[in-house]
Design an enzyme around this catalytic site. Sequence first.
Site, short mmCIF file in Angstrom:
data_model
loop_
_atom_site.label_atom_id
_atom_site.label_comp_id
_atom_site.label_asym_id
_atom_site.label_seq_id
_atom_site.Cartn_x
_atom_site.Cartn_y
_atom_site.Cartn_z
N LYS A 289 0.79 -1.24 0.00
CA LYS A 289 0.00 0.00 0.00
C LYS A 289 0.81 1.28 0.00
O LYS A 289 1.86 1.38 0.62
CB LYS A 289 -0.94 0.01 1.22
N GLU A 296 -5.79 13.21 1.84
CA GLU A 296 -6.93 12.97 2.74
C GLU A 296 -7.01 14.04 3.83
O GLU A 296 -8.09 14.51 4.19
CB GLU A 296 -6.81 11.59 3.39
#
Length: 464
Positions: A289, A296
């Site tokens: 990941k 965000e």
Amino acid sequence: MSDDTASNAMWGGRFASGPDAIMEAINASIGFDQRLAAQDIEGSRAHAAMLAACGIITDSDAEAIREGLLTVLSEIETGVFQFSTQLEDIHMNVEARLKELIGEPAGRLHTGRSRNDQVATDFRLWVRGQFDAVDAGLQALMAALVDQAEAGADMVMPGFTHLQVAQPVTWGHHMMAYVEMFSRDLSRVRDARARMNESPLGAAALAGTSFPIDREMTAEALGFDRPCANSLDAVSDRDFALEFLSTASICATHLSRFAEELVIWSSAQFRFVTLSDRFSTGSSIMPQKKNPDAAELIRAKVGRINGALIGLLTVMKGLPLTYSKDMQEDKEQVFDAADALMLALAAMTGMVSDLKPNRDVLREAAGSGFSTATDLADWLVRALGLPFREAHHVTGALVKLAEDKGCDLDELTLAEMQTGHEGITQEVYSVLGVDNSVASRVSYGGTSPEGVRAQVARWRGGMG
Ligand code: ARG
């Protein structure tokens, strides 16, 4: 200071006892308003110089005050200053230390002013500085976006409505859309800054003063365009902070939308862009990941900025003129919102500078979902003279045919095309590619590479 020994030295005269500990806790603002120290000292220096120039204090007192204030400033800047909650706020902390340093002349500094005009002045100076910082931050972000736009002026990508592929557009056009948004934010910043740049100093507690002060002089020394014209207004409004927050909210909303696009675009499902490692994090458990944390957080920062705006609007609502202690609650949220906005602007600028659009993926996606159907309809109007409504209908039938066959529009044979309308010729294929599609959008403000380059040139000229 205990209850029975002393009252606050600044107004001791009529007080028999000092404040309860809880009173001190709710009343003190020094925990946060020490952030106004530089502005407080700047304001005091301007005030003292003016008092001397107007013959209200002597030159030697003014000189002692000036030197003392510089010492206080350096003590604060070097971190040796001892802030005291008993002294409530930054204004009284500075003045008390000045008294320790220079003695009697310190007591003359507060002639012809009050903490009400003092705090209004300090806070205005601070907010003005933030307007200037946001101004610079927006310019840096816009410059990074313009660079991206120029590099990708002819890079095709899908344009969306309802997050469904609508028509091919160019990467450059998408970047320039944000330049337009941020330029309006910049113009709001400049409007608000121009409106707020008036000096409250000399409004005193609320009514002005009987001393022969020169408000023009302090206004000029502090870089204000003029003194506030009404002393009641000067000490009691905080609309300059509200304008900062509303401007910040709109700007943060723009940042949030772009951040959301970066989150979507960088996902494994889209792969439109690669975010740099500098603005991503990994997962401690899933080695594959790469998370778009900065995007965000930018997407989320708008929450606290909107909260600050609603918070201060609510504090100010229904307050009678003039100053009320409620207004001490104006600062923390503005500080927090300004910090959040500056961080979000800087992070976005870094991300945009490092952003790598994935040309091939964007191109592939640009052609999906029959995105050139509008081009086919437009061609039917142009080449065959069909009314647009009929062209829309014919195109719809051809889209259906391609969908049934599982192919793209430009993969239909000419014979298949002609089932939609017999007049269709080979020439139709020239408008169906995504490059042809974007190249044809030459109307002013449209997505053609030519149009994007013109927008870029305009911004480069304007931003110098
Ligand atoms: N700490 C106060 C504030 O931030 C300063 C002004 C106090 N004025 C007064 N009249 N008590 O608003």
